[in-house]
Design an enzyme around this catalytic site. Structure first.
Site, mmCIF file in Angstrom:
data_model
loop_
_atom_site.group_PDB
_atom_site.id
_atom_site.type_symbol
_atom_site.label_atom_id
_atom_site.label_comp_id
_atom_site.label_asym_id
_atom_site.label_seq_id
_atom_site.Cartn_x
_atom_site.Cartn_y
_atom_site.Cartn_z
ATOM 1 N N SER A 142 43.991 34.524 38.849
ATOM 2 C CA SER A 142 44.348 35.945 38.997
ATOM 3 C C SER A 142 45.805 36.047 38.601
ATOM 4 C CB SER A 142 44.188 36.361 40.459
ATOM 5 O OG SER A 142 44.825 37.595 40.704
ATOM 6 N N TYR A 155 44.844 34.738 49.624
ATOM 7 C CA TYR A 155 44.411 34.897 48.226
ATOM 8 C C TYR A 155 45.488 34.390 47.272
ATOM 9 C CZ TYR A 155 42.242 37.357 44.227
ATOM 10 O OH TYR A 155 41.647 37.685 43.030
HETATM 11 P P1 NAD Z 1 32.816 40.269 42.893
HETATM 12 O O1 NAD Z 1 32.865 40.512 44.368
HETATM 13 O O2 NAD Z 1 32.223 41.302 41.989
HETATM 14 O O3 NAD Z 1 32.042 38.901 42.587
HETATM 15 C C1 NAD Z 1 32.254 37.759 43.343
HETATM 16 C C2 NAD Z 1 31.123 36.797 43.093
HETATM 17 O O4 NAD Z 1 31.327 35.647 43.904
HETATM 18 C C3 NAD Z 1 29.756 37.380 43.481
HETATM 19 O O5 NAD Z 1 28.769 36.920 42.592
HETATM 20 C C4 NAD Z 1 29.544 36.785 44.875
HETATM 21 O O6 NAD Z 1 28.172 36.720 45.254
HETATM 22 C C5 NAD Z 1 30.149 35.418 44.680
HETATM 23 N N1 NAD Z 1 30.485 34.748 45.931
HETATM 24 C C6 NAD Z 1 31.246 35.204 46.958
HETATM 25 N N2 NAD Z 1 31.285 34.300 47.950
HETATM 26 C C7 NAD Z 1 30.526 33.232 47.535
HETATM 27 C C8 NAD Z 1 30.177 31.988 48.119
HETATM 28 N N3 NAD Z 1 30.588 31.644 49.335
HETATM 29 N N4 NAD Z 1 29.392 31.163 47.411
HETATM 30 C C9 NAD Z 1 28.924 31.508 46.174
HETATM 31 N N5 NAD Z 1 29.240 32.681 45.579
HETATM 32 C C10 NAD Z 1 30.026 33.521 46.255
HETATM 33 O O7 NAD Z 1 34.307 39.926 42.502
HETATM 34 P P2 NAD Z 1 35.069 39.846 41.095
HETATM 35 O O8 NAD Z 1 36.120 40.866 41.129
HETATM 36 O O9 NAD Z 1 34.132 39.763 39.964
HETATM 37 O O10 NAD Z 1 35.807 38.448 41.293
HETATM 38 C C11 NAD Z 1 35.480 37.285 40.576
HETATM 39 C C12 NAD Z 1 36.688 36.378 40.531
HETATM 40 O O11 NAD Z 1 37.729 37.019 39.824
HETATM 41 C C13 NAD Z 1 37.263 36.039 41.904
HETATM 42 O O12 NAD Z 1 37.679 34.694 41.928
HETATM 43 C C14 NAD Z 1 38.454 36.964 42.003
HETATM 44 O O13 NAD Z 1 39.450 36.457 42.841
HETATM 45 C C15 NAD Z 1 38.911 37.000 40.558
HETATM 46 N N6 NAD Z 1 39.740 38.154 40.224
HETATM 47 C C16 NAD Z 1 39.281 39.418 40.347
HETATM 48 C C17 NAD Z 1 40.114 40.477 39.997
HETATM 49 C C18 NAD Z 1 39.675 41.904 40.083
HETATM 50 O O14 NAD Z 1 40.518 42.799 39.900
HETATM 51 N N7 NAD Z 1 38.425 42.189 40.341
HETATM 52 C C19 NAD Z 1 41.406 40.236 39.529
HETATM 53 C C20 NAD Z 1 41.836 38.925 39.416
HETATM 54 C C21 NAD Z 1 40.991 37.892 39.759
#
Ligand code: NAD
Length: 260
Positions: A142, A155
């Site tokens: 991130s 985080y």
């Molecule tokens: P999201 O909530 O849409 O997806 C998260 C995914 O992780 C889902 O498929 C969920 O089922 C899975 N998950 C959660 N806990 C789990 C566990 N214990 N075991 C297995 N799977 C699990 O979130 P997202 O925004 O797509 O985030 C994905 C990644 O991107 C994360 O690592 C997040 O930190 C990172 N990220 C997101 C953003 C943003 O703005 N959305 C920005 C920077 C980084």
């Protein structure tokens, strides 16, 4: 370009992980999906990717907060699809609270899913990648792996840790065909961020639309969300031959957030 390769994408039932899984499948990779959600919806995603892109797909509901299940995910991908060439550590959660109030169990959970799971998955997959002298490990960190924001102690710590882990794994494999890099997204409109927008709207008694605008304005100069498809294309590039000397990098795709 990725025909004959097998990719495991953790947390690919939603959001960024799903975008990355679709982008890799579009280039011909077979995909092991992982994550939580409604079984019927997950089956639809799995069958949909297989028929749209003509690739093999499998699914594991491994809970990545548990090291044994993370190891099991790599084992079941290998059993179902023959091997693992590409590992995308994407699963992650967010918990927001000032440090003095941060619940201990939530600290442990964020660290377990956002950082330790990547360690256990990498540890499980590197031996077979070494045997074939080819591998791509992509850690979805991130912009919070590069800079901090308030109320995100766990985080930000986990994501900075993940960027560090990326560098170590890249260096340890620098003389092999295995690369390890991190992608550092800014705001992407996924369920993880929608929850933060909803909380903001409630706190300030404003509409969700206005809260979304303020969230972007505060940090992201482009004032536009990054999309899962755009991040998927960056992951595809990291898997290409052109990226064979991209090693230990943390590339921010963040609408200018980190440039400030
Ligand atoms: P999201 O909530 O849409 O997806 C998260 C995914 O992780 C889902 O498929 C969920 O089922 C899975 N998950 C959660 N806990 C789990 C566990 N214990 N075991 C297995 N799977 C699990 O979130 P997202 O925004 O797509 O985030 C994905 C990644 O991107 C994360 O690592 C997040 O930190 C990172 N990220 C997101 C953003 C943003 O703005 N959305 C920005 C920077 C980084």
């Amino acid at each position: 370009m990725l025909k004959g390769k097998v990719a495991v994408v953790t947390g690919s039932t939603s959001g960024i992980g799903l975008g990355v899984a679709r982008a890799l499948a579009a280039k011909g990779a077979d995909i092991m999906l992982n994550g939580f959600g409604d079984p019927a919806e997950i089956e639809k995603i799995k069958a949909g990717i297989a028929s749209e892109f003509g690739v093999k797909t499998a699914y594991s509901g491994a809970d990545l907060s548990k090291p044994a299940e993370t190891k099991g995910l790599i084992e079941s991908a290998t059993a179902a699809l023959g091997k693992v060439d590409i590992l995308v550590n994407n699963a992650g959660i967010q918990v927001v609270s000032p440090v003095q109030d941060f619940p201990d169990d939530k600290w442990e959970l964020v660290l377990a899913i956002n950082l330790s799971a990547a360690f256990y998955a990498i540890k499980a997959v590197v031996p077979q990648m070494k045997e074939r002298n080819w591998g791509r490990i992509i850690n979805i960190a991130s912009v919070h792996g590069l800079v901090a924001s308030i109320n995100k102690a766990a985080y930000v710590s986990a994501k900075h840790g993940l960027v560090g882990l990326t560098k170590v794994v890249a260096l340890e494999n620098a003389e092999t065909g295995i690369t390890c890099n991190a992608i550092c997204p800014g705001w992407v409109l996924t369920p993880l961020v929608q929850k933060q927008i909803d909380a903001w709207a409630e706190r300030e008694s404003i509409s969700n639309e206005e809260a979304g605008r303020r969230l972007l304005t505060e940090k992201q100069p482009s004032k536009q969300f990054v999309t899962p498809d755009q991040l998927g294309e960056l992951a595809v590039f990291m898997c290409s031959d052109a990226a064979s000397q991209l090693r230990g990098a943390a590339i921010n795709m963040d609408g200018g957030w980190y440039a400030q």
